[in-house]
Design a protein around this motif. Structure first.
Motif, mmCIF file in Angstrom:
data_model
loop_
_atom_site.group_PDB
_atom_site.id
_atom_site.type_symbol
_atom_site.label_atom_id
_atom_site.label_comp_id
_atom_site.label_asym_id
_atom_site.label_seq_id
_atom_site.Cartn_x
_atom_site.Cartn_y
_atom_site.Cartn_z
ATOM 1 N N PRO A 10 0.805 -1.304 -0.022
ATOM 2 C CA PRO A 10 -0.113 0.227 -0.014
ATOM 3 C C PRO A 10 0.885 1.257 -0.088
ATOM 4 C CG PRO A 10 -0.016 -0.870 2.087
ATOM 5 C CD PRO A 10 0.826 -1.844 1.163
ATOM 6 N N SER A 11 0.211 2.309 -0.423
ATOM 7 C CA SER A 11 0.866 3.591 -0.208
ATOM 8 C C SER A 11 1.058 4.037 1.260
ATOM 9 C CB SER A 11 0.209 4.658 -1.108
ATOM 10 O OG SER A 11 0.722 5.996 -0.931
ATOM 11 N N GLU A 12 2.481 4.342 1.552
ATOM 12 C CA GLU A 12 2.616 4.785 2.979
ATOM 13 C C GLU A 12 2.245 6.055 3.015
ATOM 14 O OE1 GLU A 12 6.712 3.538 4.764
ATOM 15 O OE2 GLU A 12 7.174 3.158 2.755
ATOM 16 N N SER A 13 1.921 6.987 2.147
ATOM 17 C CA SER A 13 1.664 8.316 2.193
ATOM 18 C C SER A 13 0.223 8.346 2.456
ATOM 19 C CB SER A 13 1.945 9.125 1.036
ATOM 20 O OG SER A 13 1.488 8.685 -0.094
ATOM 21 N N THR A 14 -0.545 7.279 2.112
ATOM 22 C CA THR A 14 -2.289 7.441 2.345
ATOM 23 C C THR A 14 -2.580 6.387 3.039
ATOM 24 O OG1 THR A 14 -2.475 6.014 0.158
ATOM 25 C CG2 THR A 14 -2.465 8.396 -0.239
ATOM 26 N N TYR A 15 -1.671 5.573 3.687
ATOM 27 C CA TYR A 15 -2.130 4.398 4.584
ATOM 28 C C TYR A 15 -2.815 5.030 5.894
ATOM 29 C CZ TYR A 15 -1.855 -0.143 6.330
ATOM 30 O OH TYR A 15 -2.341 -1.512 6.706
ATOM 31 N N PRO A 16 -4.106 4.653 6.112
ATOM 32 C CA PRO A 16 -4.521 5.291 7.281
ATOM 33 C C PRO A 16 -3.955 4.911 8.549
ATOM 34 C CG PRO A 16 -6.090 3.169 6.487
ATOM 35 C CD PRO A 16 -4.641 3.591 5.637
ATOM 36 N N ARG A 17 -4.178 5.700 9.707
ATOM 37 C CA ARG A 17 -3.607 5.479 11.071
ATOM 38 C C ARG A 17 -4.562 4.797 11.708
ATOM 39 N NH1 ARG A 17 1.223 7.347 11.137
ATOM 40 N NH2 ARG A 17 1.526 9.654 10.564
ATOM 41 N N PRO A 18 -4.004 3.741 12.421
ATOM 42 C CA PRO A 18 -4.844 2.775 13.614
ATOM 43 C C PRO A 18 -5.803 3.695 14.489
ATOM 44 C CG PRO A 18 -2.465 2.291 13.468
ATOM 45 C CD PRO A 18 -2.465 3.420 12.786
ATOM 46 N N GLY A 19 -6.943 3.069 14.364
ATOM 47 C CA GLY A 19 -7.838 3.464 15.202
ATOM 48 C C GLY A 19 -8.737 4.564 14.668
ATOM 49 N N THR A 20 -8.518 5.019 13.515
ATOM 50 C CA THR A 20 -9.285 5.971 12.718
ATOM 51 C C THR A 20 -10.419 5.216 11.998
ATOM 52 O OG1 THR A 20 -7.916 5.851 10.749
ATOM 53 C CG2 THR A 20 -7.284 7.560 12.560
ATOM 54 N N PRO A 21 -11.290 5.962 11.668
ATOM 55 C CA PRO A 21 -12.507 5.696 10.733
ATOM 56 C C PRO A 21 -11.787 5.156 9.346
ATOM 57 C CG PRO A 21 -13.085 7.821 11.728
ATOM 58 C CD PRO A 21 -11.811 7.310 11.920
ATOM 59 N N GLU A 22 -10.863 5.994 8.917
ATOM 60 C CA GLU A 22 -10.294 5.314 7.762
ATOM 61 C C GLU A 22 -9.825 3.813 7.707
ATOM 62 O OE1 GLU A 22 -10.626 9.673 7.654
ATOM 63 O OE2 GLU A 22 -9.537 8.414 9.153
ATOM 64 N N MET A 23 -8.943 3.682 8.838
ATOM 65 C CA MET A 23 -8.483 2.345 8.866
ATOM 66 C C MET A 23 -9.590 1.319 8.960
ATOM 67 S SD MET A 23 -5.987 0.300 9.377
ATOM 68 C CE MET A 23 -4.404 1.001 9.777
ATOM 69 N N GLU A 24 -10.811 1.805 9.917
ATOM 70 C CA GLU A 24 -11.630 0.590 9.808
ATOM 71 C C GLU A 24 -12.199 0.493 8.579
ATOM 72 O OE1 GLU A 24 -12.588 -1.013 12.504
ATOM 73 O OE2 GLU A 24 -10.852 -0.045 13.626
ATOM 74 N N ALA A 25 -12.538 1.380 7.873
ATOM 75 C CA ALA A 25 -12.823 1.236 6.323
ATOM 76 C C ALA A 25 -11.799 0.458 5.636
ATOM 77 C CB ALA A 25 -13.016 2.594 5.533
ATOM 78 N N GLN A 26 -10.545 0.540 5.689
ATOM 79 C CA GLN A 26 -9.769 -0.245 5.204
ATOM 80 C C GLN A 26 -9.696 -1.708 5.429
ATOM 81 O OE1 GLN A 26 -7.301 0.774 2.804
ATOM 82 N NE2 GLN A 26 -5.458 0.030 3.283
ATOM 83 N N ILE A 27 -9.967 -1.931 6.709
ATOM 84 C CA ILE A 27 -10.169 -3.321 7.303
ATOM 85 C C ILE A 27 -11.415 -4.061 6.658
ATOM 86 C CG2 ILE A 27 -10.547 -4.639 9.546
ATOM 87 C CD1 ILE A 27 -8.795 -2.561 11.032
ATOM 88 N N ALA A 28 -12.379 -3.299 6.649
ATOM 89 C CA ALA A 28 -13.562 -3.732 6.018
ATOM 90 C C ALA A 28 -13.572 -3.843 4.521
ATOM 91 C CB ALA A 28 -14.640 -2.786 6.178
ATOM 92 N N ALA A 29 -12.623 -3.328 3.850
ATOM 93 C CA ALA A 29 -12.216 -3.460 2.404
ATOM 94 C C ALA A 29 -11.446 -4.688 2.334
ATOM 95 C CB ALA A 29 -11.768 -2.357 1.867
ATOM 96 N N TYR A 30 -10.421 -5.143 3.060
ATOM 97 C CA TYR A 30 -9.823 -6.342 3.173
ATOM 98 C C TYR A 30 -10.583 -7.283 3.406
ATOM 99 C CZ TYR A 30 -5.228 -4.387 2.037
ATOM 100 O OH TYR A 30 -4.082 -3.727 1.228
ATOM 101 N N ALA A 31 -11.484 -7.420 4.551
ATOM 102 C CA ALA A 31 -12.473 -8.345 4.805
ATOM 103 C C ALA A 31 -13.398 -8.934 3.721
ATOM 104 C CB ALA A 31 -13.342 -7.877 6.144
#
Length: 115
Positions: A10-31
């Motif tokens: 993944p892009s390090e510059s756009t990778y979401p921070r743990p605990g953010t809504p963006e990270m939750e969305a990322q986890i859901a996308a991988y799921a």
């Protein structure tokens, strides 16, 4: 069918921070991708990787084992998948669904030579 290994960078510059809504969305996308490859019966393996700081390389030069710790690649490998695909086109279609392929990241696909 042939096995393919998908390495996700993944892009390090756009990778979401743990605990953010963006990270939750990322986890859901991988799921969702996991659900899809499982339902299609093509998943043969895969897992997320620990952070690049946990990685290391091993080389043997002149009979001596050498190691180097830390990130060794210009991107960071954060996971891999092994899928059975009928051909390159199917491998491309699955790779495009892996979230790391969008947002500036890359999915590197390697056909596996089965022995």
């Amino acid at each position: 069918m042939a096995k393919y290994m998908f390495l996700q960078y993944p892009s390090e510059s756009t990778y979401p921070r743990p605990g953010t809504p963006e990270m939750e969305a990322q986890i859901a996308a991988y799921a969702k991708v996991f659900e899809d490859v499982s339902a299609a019966g093509v998943l043969r393996g895969g897992d997320p990787c620990q952070p690049p700081t946990a990685s290391f390389k091993v080389e043997v030069r002149d009979g001596q084992t050498q190691t180097q710790d830390g990130q060794l690649h210009p991107g960071f490998l954060d996971g891999y998948w092994v899928l059975d695909c009928k051909d390159r086109a199917e491998a491309i279609a699955w790779a495009a669904k892996i979230p790391a392929a969008s947002g500036g990241g890359t999915v590197e696909v390697h056909p596996i030579f089965e022995m």
